[in-house]
Write an enzyme that holds these catalytic residues in place. Structure first.
Site, PDB file in Angstrom:
ATOM      1  N   TYR A 246      37.462  48.917  38.264  1.00 31.53           N
ATOM      2  CA  TYR A 246      38.096  47.373  38.697  1.00 31.53           C
ATOM      3  C   TYR A 246      38.415  47.209  36.893  1.00 31.53           C
ATOM      4  O   TYR A 246      38.551  46.221  37.124  1.00 31.53           O
ATOM      5  CB  TYR A 246      37.309  46.731  39.296  1.00 31.53           C
ATOM      6  CG  TYR A 246      37.132  45.046  39.098  1.00 31.53           C
ATOM      7  CD1 TYR A 246      37.893  44.532  40.877  1.00 31.53           C
ATOM      8  CD2 TYR A 246      35.972  44.585  38.560  1.00 31.53           C
ATOM      9  CE1 TYR A 246      37.312  43.082  40.107  1.00 31.53           C
ATOM     10  CE2 TYR A 246      36.392  42.695  38.615  1.00 31.53           C
ATOM     11  CZ  TYR A 246      37.352  42.639  39.183  1.00 31.53           C
ATOM     12  OH  TYR A 246      37.255  40.995  39.650  1.00 31.53           O
TER      13      TYR A 246
ATOM     14  N   HIS B 296      41.066  45.482  34.522  1.00 30.61           N
ATOM     15  CA  HIS B 296      40.753  43.822  33.738  1.00 30.61           C
ATOM     16  C   HIS B 296      40.452  44.217  32.680  1.00 30.61           C
ATOM     17  O   HIS B 296      40.257  43.116  31.583  1.00 30.61           O
ATOM     18  CB  HIS B 296      39.744  43.141  34.732  1.00 30.61           C
ATOM     19  CG  HIS B 296      39.976  42.839  35.742  1.00 30.61           C
ATOM     20  ND1 HIS B 296      39.945  43.296  36.852  1.00 30.61           N
ATOM     21  CD2 HIS B 296      39.935  41.079  36.117  1.00 30.61           C
ATOM     22  CE1 HIS B 296      40.366  42.920  38.036  1.00 30.61           C
ATOM     23  NE2 HIS B 296      40.740  40.996  37.256  1.00 30.61           N
TER      24      HIS B 296
END
Length: 135
Positions: free
Chosen positions: A17, A21
């Site tokens: 994740y 990002h």
């Protein structure tokens, strides 16, 4: 308006994740900005708890504008497997968190001017009186 939301990233997928990002697609960044998502930040706790914050004129309208973009559909599909509840696209599974305090709003309401010693003194007295009333 200020909006805070929470969701949950699967703890074992938090590194992925973060990696995704670290370099969000430029097309996605432009779409968010064009849709009215301003001052947008995400915070990830060690247990996978995700907290998001943004400022916009109207959250539902900003979210609806994003839903119309092809890049958002692609991004949500890419991100879906990282979330604990993957039955919904991640941006539809956000739980909105109620704002109960904002420093700038309360300073403005109280008439506090930062750097004005007289105003600070008056408001310290008001806060003290309020605390006594609550006791």
């Amino acid at each position: 308006m200020r909006v805070c939301f929470r969701s949950s990233v699967q703890p074992e997928l938090m590194d992925e994740y973060k990696l995704r990002h670290a370099a969000v697609w430029p097309e996605m960044l432009r779409a968010l900005k064009d849709a009215g998502w301003n001052n947008y930040s995400l915070f990830l706790a060690p247990d996978g708890q995700l907290i998001g914050y943004l400022e916009c004129d109207d959250y539902q309208a900003a979210q609806a504008r994003m839903a119309l973009t092809d890049v958002n559909a692609r991004w949500q599909a890419e991100m879906a497997t990282l979330f604990a509840n993957s039955e919904l696209p991640p941006d539809q599974g956000f739980e909105i968190v109620e704002e109960v305090f904002n420093l700038e709003d309360q300073l403005a309401t109280a008439g506090v001017v930062i750097g004005d010693p007289a105003a600070a003194h008056i408001n310290k007295d008001s806060a003290h009186d309020y605390q006594k009333e609550q006791a």
